[in-house]
Each structure stands twice: as C-alpha cells, then as structure tokens.
Design an enzyme around this catalytic site. Structure first.
Site, short mmCIF file in Angstrom:
data_model
loop_
_atom_site.label_atom_id
_atom_site.label_comp_id
_atom_site.label_asym_id
_atom_site.label_seq_id
_atom_site.Cartn_x
_atom_site.Cartn_y
_atom_site.Cartn_z
N GLY A 172 55.94 10.54 61.88
CA GLY A 172 55.72 11.36 63.05
C GLY A 172 56.99 11.80 63.75
O GLY A 172 57.09 12.93 64.23
N HIS A 173 57.94 10.92 63.85
CA HIS A 173 59.25 11.27 64.42
C HIS A 173 60.31 10.89 63.40
O HIS A 173 60.60 9.72 63.19
CB HIS A 173 59.49 10.55 65.74
CG HIS A 173 60.65 11.11 66.52
ND1 HIS A 173 61.88 11.38 65.97
CD2 HIS A 173 60.75 11.45 67.83
CE1 HIS A 173 62.69 11.85 66.90
NE2 HIS A 173 62.03 11.92 68.04
N CYS A 198 69.23 15.22 73.29
CA CYS A 198 69.08 14.63 71.95
C CYS A 198 69.12 15.69 70.86
O CYS A 198 69.58 15.42 69.74
CB CYS A 198 67.78 13.85 71.85
SG CYS A 198 67.83 12.18 72.54
N GLU A 234 66.96 19.89 75.09
CA GLU A 234 67.10 18.44 75.21
C GLU A 234 68.46 17.97 74.67
O GLU A 234 68.93 18.43 73.63
CB GLU A 234 65.97 17.75 74.44
CG GLU A 234 65.98 16.24 74.60
CD GLU A 234 64.84 15.56 73.87
OE1 GLU A 234 64.93 14.32 73.65
OE2 GLU A 234 63.87 16.24 73.50
N CYS A 236 65.93 8.27 75.61
CA CYS A 236 66.53 8.51 74.31
C CYS A 236 67.86 9.23 74.43
O CYS A 236 68.77 9.00 73.62
CB CYS A 236 65.57 9.31 73.45
SG CYS A 236 64.94 10.81 74.24
N CYS A 237 68.02 10.11 75.42
CA CYS A 237 69.23 10.92 75.50
C CYS A 237 70.48 10.12 75.90
O CYS A 237 71.52 10.23 75.23
CB CYS A 237 69.02 12.10 76.45
SG CYS A 237 67.75 13.25 75.88
N GLU A 284 58.81 19.94 73.78
CA GLU A 284 60.25 19.80 73.55
C GLU A 284 60.67 20.51 72.26
O GLU A 284 61.37 19.95 71.42
CB GLU A 284 60.63 18.31 73.49
CG GLU A 284 60.24 17.55 74.73
CD GLU A 284 60.56 16.06 74.65
OE1 GLU A 284 60.96 15.48 75.66
OE2 GLU A 284 60.42 15.48 73.55
#
Length: 682
Positions: A210-211, A346, A344, A419-420, A328
């Site tokens: 999924g990611h 990331c 974003e 996460c960033c 996103e």
C-alpha cells in the site's frame, strides 16, 4: 559473512558489493559514498551540523514524548494500548535511527551510539519470534489498530503499512551497521526480511504494498548480503501492481481506480506520475533500482516515461511535487495551483532519491538539475532555520483575505503524522553522497559544494577539492591533487539555468534569453569545451595542483510557466542561480499579494549576511496595488519589492507570501469580510 566494507552502499548510491553480488548488473555510474566526501561548505555544512545537533535530538525527544518509543516497550510486554495515532508511527524511530547512523559515520559520538543501542534493544524486544515487527498489532493482537485488519497483512494493500514499516527498518539497519559495524539492528531487519520473503512471492501471498518503500529497503539488504531472495521479492512487489481485481478500471476516482496507490495498471504500462506523490516516487526509485540490477528494459522504459511526464507537466517551479492536498497526490497534467499547493516535504525527499538513481542510470545532467532545484528550494523550505520546526506541505502562496484557502502558514515542531521531520533527519547527513559520480575514468561533478573527496582512478589515488560560495556566487574552483599524473575525464555539470534552460522541459522557461556564457579556465587559461548531456567534458592528463575555474552567470531571471498552467498565466517567478525567490510580508509593507512585476523590471542582488542566516536579497522598484479606505478607491504606487529565497520564508512570523507575481493588473478581486460578532466578543 558480512563485512563493513559491504555496506558502503548507502541510500542506494554506491559502494563495494560483497563477493556474492559482484559482477552482476548494476547502475552504470556509481555515486561517490558520502563517507568519502568531506564538506567545508558555508551553505550546507551549517545545515548538516544543525541536523546533527538539533534536528536528530529533537526527533528522538519527540518520539519519546509522543509515546512512539512506548509502543515498542508495550509490544515487548504484550500489554497496553497502542499509544499513537497511526500504525506507521514506528517508522519515525527507524528514520531517525537512520539519520543518526549517517551522522555517526561522519562524526563518531559514543553517547549517541549508546542511546541508539538502547533504542535498538527496545525494537528487538518488540519483535515476534518469527520476525514479525509491527507494534500496532503486537501490543494487543486481539485488538489491533483499526487500519491493520484482524490478521497479518490483511489490509496491507489499503491501510496497514506493515511492509512500509519493514522498508524503513531495513534502511535504518543498513545505515547503523555501516556506521558502527554492529549487527544488532541488522539482525532484526534480516529476520523480518526473511519472514517477508517466505510470506510473499510466486505461489505464496501476493499484494502490491500500500505504501511503497519495502522495495527500496529489500534492495538495500540485497546489496548488503547478496541474497537473491531480497531482490526477487522487491521485483515481485513491483510487478504486483495493476493486477488487483477489486478496483474499477473505468472509474475516474483515484481511489476506486487504484490510481492513488499506483495500482491501476502494471508498472510497465504506466506513463504518468499518479496518485500519492511520496508513495509514487518511492516506487519509481525502486523501479530504477530493480531495472539497474536486473537489466529489465521494460521497467527502465516505464520509469523514463514517468519521469518525463512529471518534469514536463506535474512539478512546481520550486521542485515541489504532489499538487493536490486530497490524497497528497499528483493532479492532472498542468494542475499546479498556487493557493492550495500541497508539495509534501516527504515528496521532495523521495524526489532526490529518484533523480539520483536516474542520473546513475543515464549520466544526464538534467537529473542533477532537478536534484539541485529540489534541494535548494522545495526541500529545505520544509525545515526552519532553527532545525526543529517543519512544514508538512510547502505553500506557493499565502494570502490573508477571507475566503482564501491557505495551506500551512507557519511551521510546526511535530505532527500527528511526522513522516516529514524524520525524513529530513535522514536525508541531510547523506547529502555529501549526491555531489559526485564515477564511471571508470569519468568523474562527474553534480553539486557545487565546497569540500574534498578522495577517489581512485585506474588504481591511482586522486583528491578533488571544491571551493566556492555557491549558491550566492557562480565562481567555482576545482583543484586536482594526486601523487602522480592521472589520465581521467572531469565532467562538470553546467546547470540548465546557466544554459538558458529553466527546466529540462517546456513546463517553465525564462522570459527572455541571456547572452551570458559559461567560461571555463584550466590553470588560468580559458579553454574551449564540449558539452555532453549537460556536462562540460574536460579531458586531460591531470597534474598535481591543476586548477579548473568555472564561471556561472548569476543574473536575476524571470520565469514563465507553460500556458496550460492556468494559475501562472500572466505571471513571473524570480530566479537567481539555482535559487527561487518569493516576496514575504515582512519586507514589503505587510503585503505580498498586491505586488506587480512588469516586463523589463531590473533587479539588484545584495548580499545580506545578517538576514535569515545569510542570504542574497533581490530588490526592485515596482508598482503595488494600494487600497484607500477613506476614499473607497484603489490605485497603484511605486514601492521597493524585496524578495528572499523561497526556502527562507516563514522564519519571521506569519503573513502573506507569494512566488508568482502578475506582470500587470488584469482584474480586481473584491472580498467581503464578515462583520465582527460583538456579542460573542470576536
């Protein structure tokens, strides 16, 4: 048996493969490992030091304070309730471990290393006997996180992020072993990877993660160990995309079609950058890895096509990607709104990874041009000058009118989904590994960063030293130092912006061409040089202390967008060297959205060493729109426009900001402000 020498492949850049993996297909160009590049740079070195002394410690402190560490402790005890918001919060610890490991590689720190060992012990204690590691389930298997499903991997395609967690674990493990020679985190990662390889593959369980990032992590482990299952499983995951029968192929909805996950069609049939931008660019990085390591030409052709689409139709002038906040994600071609730009942080990190790999595949300067654009603009805007405040999204415009949808107007110290910040913590210390590349006798200079590197060309040691004040000045010096005469080719990137190319596509162009030329001298004498794929190729038998001087014209240029980028119609952006500029309220009488930059405006560039940690500021006299409340009228007046580097905005409080400036007044927006509710004291 693994050796520390095996682990010089860091971030998929370069290094020495173990014997089991040598002589196999790989990237034609190898990047010079970041551990072999020593920086003395006035622009980047302070940022790397801030990352080590501020960002990484703050990240660990926040992982402790927000119970991310506690999740591992509870998983080890099989008691408690998952204490954070998202099932992928484990990765914030892994990413910070990775960044701290890179820092240890550059600057040994026994106190930091001891803390990392304590943290790694907690990670290991949380791992289940068969290698499964996912605190959102292990804490209380009977009541796992709502996104996780009742059984392992059940919701991996949609929400669980189990394999995403694994991918970041693998990257951290390789980094820590390379830095210390210790196998404590590596053993945890290998145990988990063996479980993943035993669970997924032909004839076993199938899923498109999924990611994405497990694919990149598995490639790291393959490079480290030479174990073919890791590479084959990475390839398997990539090839699973586009085969799920539960999507509606005819739907225009990105979720129902599977496009959000880059899962609407097999990767070899994909032609556009689509869906969640971070996931996408991790996927494209892994596609490049697998194409390089297996010689898969169809995969290579697909990733080339997707790159061309992104750079020609889906990237902001600052290098930001992922225009649409909902999901996103990348929008449609030319869908690049300013007011609601998402960008974003990331995604900028992922874009660096992807473009480095594309350079290693093709040896074309256009990939380094994009890396440079992202690094100096859309990436470092994501972290404040204090090193501990961050943007998740990176706006292109902030306007204070009522009814105008702003993105983040100010940085935050942390986010529920952080996460960033942790992605930046791991990228910064690895930056020296993006400066140089090598292919046999060809040495590539991609980034202009003061410092030195030690290389071997045909078994002869060569030291190459850079001296510059980039990005503020275009005078670059390179000194060759070696014991004996060396015969090699020095390929110095001539940036696209110095060749009248604002972008390696027609998405952005300079409003007017420049007649300025790039001048190169060797030992003080101007030379003629040939360009090859954007590089000046200097062929020479180099002697000790030979000096190359490159003069890049540092004019202020106005940039225009492709006509199909509707938000930028009739507007210009400002660029000097690799740096994009913006106007911020602080310098412009409290406003930025009322500034006009007519064609032919002349700018002055002024060094400001005491402003925003040292910048070059742009100024010009331009018309601005003013409101005369007393007379219920508007008019234009002449005023000084002051522009600062885009990356530096929002370090002095909240207020208006803009990157794009109209060249003339074409319309007036009337905004009705709601009356104050006196009864409520508002």
């Amino acid at each position: 048996m693994l050796t520390s020498k095996s682990f010089l492949f860091l971030l998929g850049l370069t290094g020495t493969l173990p014997l089991a993996a040598q002589q196999r297909a790989d990237y034609p160009i190898q990047a010079v490992p970041f551990t072999k590049v020593k920086l003395t740079d006035n622009f980047w070195q302070p940022r790397l030091q801030t990352n080590t002394s501020v960002t990484i410690p703050a990240s660990f402190q926040r992982c402790e304070a927000t119970n991310r560490v506690k999740n591992f402790e509870m998983a080890a005890a099989h008691s408690g309730k998952f204490a954070t918001t998202y099932p992928f919060d484990d990765t914030d610890i892994y990413k910070t471990l990775e960044g701290a490991s890179y820092s240890l590689s550059l600057e040994p720190d026994k106190k930091l290393e001891a803390y990392l060992d304590e943290l790694i012990a907690k990670v290991g204690a949380a791992q289940e006997p068969d290698g499964y590691l996912y605190t959102a389930r292990t804490i209380d298997p009977a009541h796992p996180h709502a996104w996780a499903g009742k059984e392992r991997w059940e919701k991996e395609r949609e929400l669980s992020h189990e394999l995403y967690n694994s991918g970041h674990l693998y990257e951290a493990a390789v980094a820590y072993y390379q830095a210390t020679g210790k196998k404590n985190l590596l053993n945890i990662a290998l145990k988990n990877a063996d479980l993943v390889c035993a669970t997924f593959g032909p004839g076993k369980r199938a899923v498109a993660p999924g990611h994405e990032i497990v694919e990149m992590g598995l490639v790291k482990l393959y490079r480290a160990t030479g174990k073919p299952e890791y590479l084959s499983t990475a390839k398997f995951f990539i090839e699973q995309r586009g085969h799920y029968k539960g999507y509606d192929a005819k739907s225009t909805d990105v979720w129902r079609s599977g496009q959000y996950w880059q899962d609407d069609k097999p990767v070899v049939a994909q032609t556009e950058a689509v869906g969640h931008a971070v996931r996408a660019e991790y996927l494209y990085s892994a596609m490049a890895d697998v194409a390089a390591l297996t010689g898969d030409k169809a995969l290579l052709a697909a990733v080339d096509t997707i790159w061309n689409n992104m750079v020609a139709k889906k990237m902001y002038v600052t290098g930001g990607t992922g225009a649409v906040g909902g999901g996103e994600r990348f929008g449609d071609n030319y869908e690049l709104p300013n007011a609601t730009a998402y960008n974003e942080t990331c995604a900028s990190v992922a874009d660096i990874y992807w473009n480095q790999r594309m350079f290693q595949l093709h040896g074309d300067a256009k990939y380094a041009d994009i890396m440079e654009k992202v690094l100096y603009n859309g990436l470092i805007s994501g972290v404040g000058l204090d090193g501990k405040s961050f943007f998740y999204s990176n706006a292109m415009q902030i306007k204070n009118s009522t009814g105008f949808k702003d993105t983040e107007p100010a940085r935050s110290g942390w986010f529920d989904c952080s996460c960033c910040p942790t992605n930046l913590a791991r990228l910064f210390p690895s930056l020296p590994g993006y400066v140089y590349g090598q292919k046999g006798r060809d040495i590539y200079v991609n980034l202009f960063v003061s410092g030195s590197t030690d290389l071997a060309v045909q078994n002869k040691a060569v030291r190459l030293t850079q001296q510059n004040n980039y990005p503020w000045q275009g005078d670059l010096k390179f000194t060759v130092n070696q014991a004996a005469t060396s015969d090699f080719n020095l390929l110095v990137r001539i940036p696209g912006w110095a060749r009248n190319e604002a972008m390696p596509s027609n998405l952005y162009t300079f409003a007017t061409p420049s007649a300025e030329k790039v001048v190169i001298k060797v030992n003080g004498q101007p030379i003629d040089y040939q360009l090859r794929n954007g590089y000046a190729v200097l062929v020479r038998k180099w002697k000790k202390n030979d000096m190359v001087e490159v003069n890049l014209p540092m004019e202020v240029r106005t940039v225009v967008a492709h006509p199909r980028v509707l938000d930028d119609a009739g507007k210009v952006a400002l660029q000097r060297g690799p740096v994009m500029y913006c106007a911020e309220w602080k310098d412009n009488d409290g406003r930025a959205s009322n500034i006009i930059v007519p064609a032919g405006t002349t700018f002055t560039a002024t060094p400001k060493p005491d402003v925003l940690n040292g910048i070059t500021e742009l100024s010009a006299t331009v018309p601005v729109v003013k409101l005369d409340v007393a007379n219920n009228s508007i008019n234009t007046v002449r005023q000084t426009l002051t522009a600062i580097p885009y990356y530096a905005w929002a370090n002095r409080g909240k207020g208006e900001m803009t990157v794009w400036f109209p060249q003339q007044v074409t319309d007036v927006e009337l905004v009705t402000r709601p009356a104050k509710d006196v009864s409520q004291g508002k």
